[in-house]
Scaffold this active site. Sequence first.
Site, PDB file in Angstrom:
ATOM      1  N   GLY A   1       0.862  -1.183   0.000  1.00  0.00           N
ATOM      2  CA  GLY A   1       0.000   0.000   0.000  1.00  0.00           C
ATOM      3  C   GLY A   1       0.891   1.223   0.000  1.00  0.00           C
ATOM      4  CD  GLU A   2       2.435   5.794  -0.473  1.00  0.00           C
ATOM      5  OE1 GLU A   2       3.517   6.206  -0.029  1.00  0.00           O
ATOM      6  OE2 GLU A   2       2.297   5.297  -1.611  1.00  0.00           O
ATOM      7  CB  SER A   3       5.177   2.652   3.789  1.00  0.00           C
ATOM      8  OG  SER A   3       5.962   3.594   3.099  1.00  0.00           O
TER       9      SER A   3
ATOM     10  CB  CYS B   1       5.332  -3.881  -1.280  1.00  0.00           C
ATOM     11  SG  CYS B   1       5.868  -2.670  -2.488  1.00  0.00           S
TER      12      CYS B   1
ATOM     13  NE  ARG C   1       8.245   5.251   1.100  1.00  0.00           N
ATOM     14  CZ  ARG C   1       7.416   6.252   1.365  1.00  0.00           C
ATOM     15  NH1 ARG C   1       7.817   7.247   2.119  1.00  0.00           N
ATOM     16  NH2 ARG C   1       6.212   6.263   0.857  1.00  0.00           N
TER      17      ARG C   1
ATOM     18  NE  ARG D   1       4.830   4.854  -7.270  1.00  0.00           N
ATOM     19  CZ  ARG D   1       4.750   5.777  -6.317  1.00  0.00           C
ATOM     20  NH1 ARG D   1       3.795   5.744  -5.428  1.00  0.00           N
ATOM     21  NH2 ARG D   1       5.639   6.740  -6.255  1.00  0.00           N
TER      22      ARG D   1
ATOM     23  CG  HIS E   1       2.651  -6.704  -4.113  1.00  0.00           C
ATOM     24  ND1 HIS E   1       1.836  -6.137  -3.157  1.00  0.00           N
ATOM     25  CD2 HIS E   1       3.425  -5.705  -4.575  1.00  0.00           C
ATOM     26  CE1 HIS E   1       2.100  -4.864  -3.041  1.00  0.00           C
ATOM     27  NE2 HIS E   1       3.066  -4.557  -3.896  1.00  0.00           N
TER      28      HIS E   1
ATOM     29  CD  GLU F   1       0.313  -9.131  -1.759  1.00  0.00           C
ATOM     30  OE1 GLU F   1       1.353  -9.788  -1.517  1.00  0.00           O
ATOM     31  OE2 GLU F   1       0.317  -7.900  -1.967  1.00  0.00           O
TER      32      GLU F   1
HETATM   33  N1  GLN Z   1       5.706   2.862  -2.907  1.00  0.00           N
HETATM   34  C1  GLN Z   1       5.055   2.434  -1.706  1.00  0.00           C
HETATM   35  C2  GLN Z   1       5.707   3.062  -0.473  1.00  0.00           C
HETATM   36  O1  GLN Z   1       6.738   3.630  -0.567  1.00  0.00           O
HETATM   37  C3  GLN Z   1       5.048   0.925  -1.598  1.00  0.00           C
HETATM   38  C4  GLN Z   1       4.340   0.309  -2.781  1.00  0.00           C
HETATM   39  C5  GLN Z   1       3.621  -0.969  -2.503  1.00  0.00           C
HETATM   40  O2  GLN Z   1       3.393  -1.363  -1.363  1.00  0.00           O
HETATM   41  N2  GLN Z   1       3.200  -1.612  -3.568  1.00  0.00           N
HETATM   42  O3  GLN Z   1       5.181   2.991   0.592  1.00  0.00           O
END
Ligand code: GLN
Length: 195
Positions: A47-49, A78, A105, A140, A175, A177
């Site tokens: 997700g978005e950390s 991730c 990241r 990403r 990922h 999953e």
């Molecule tokens: N780019 C996201 C981050 O820096 C991580 C991307 C992902 O979990 N697929 O948090």
Amino acid sequence: MVKIGVLAVQGDFEAHGRALGRLGAEPVWVRTPADLEGASALILPGGESTTMLKLLEEGGLFEAIRGFAARRPLLGTCAGAILMAREVSRPAQRSLGLLDIAIERNAYGRQLDSHIATLDPPEAFTTRAGPGPVEAVFIRAPIIRRVGSEAVVLLGHRGDPVLVEQGRHLAATFHPELSDDGRVHRLLLDKAGER
Ligand code: GLN
């Protein structure tokens, strides 16, 4: 049925739930510290950390997860791996510090921003998880730039570690999953069974 907590505040937690279901484990959505009770292990999804970190800090989960991690195994994928690392860069942010790794990241740059790779697993992986190539979906993704002496690299890609184990914990920059291959989740279930 073994219950595996899945942090469900943001990101692709539902895909982890399906991956666990395919292996006969029961996902438990974790949104508050109390949700950790009864879980044998915990998954921190992609997700978005930065967003996840903010939600963890606001809801008291940051400390609760650190306490849980002292007793039970975690798998971070991730963004989840970013949360577990000791050192985060580009930009730097606070983290749980559960694995002695440094992680950068969004490190693959534009061209490889999202890509699927077929990994040829080393023995460190196959002896534990079984033979055959591993499909790895990178979105990403971060790159693990340093691995401490206590961490073991189970999978690599382009010369960088992409699945790392330290003690009871696992972190993947891809990922698992999102592929049908359940071997990475199976490693976590094996650890959850080690008492
Ligand atoms: N780019 C996201 C981050 O820096 C991580 C991307 C992902 O979990 N697929 O948090």
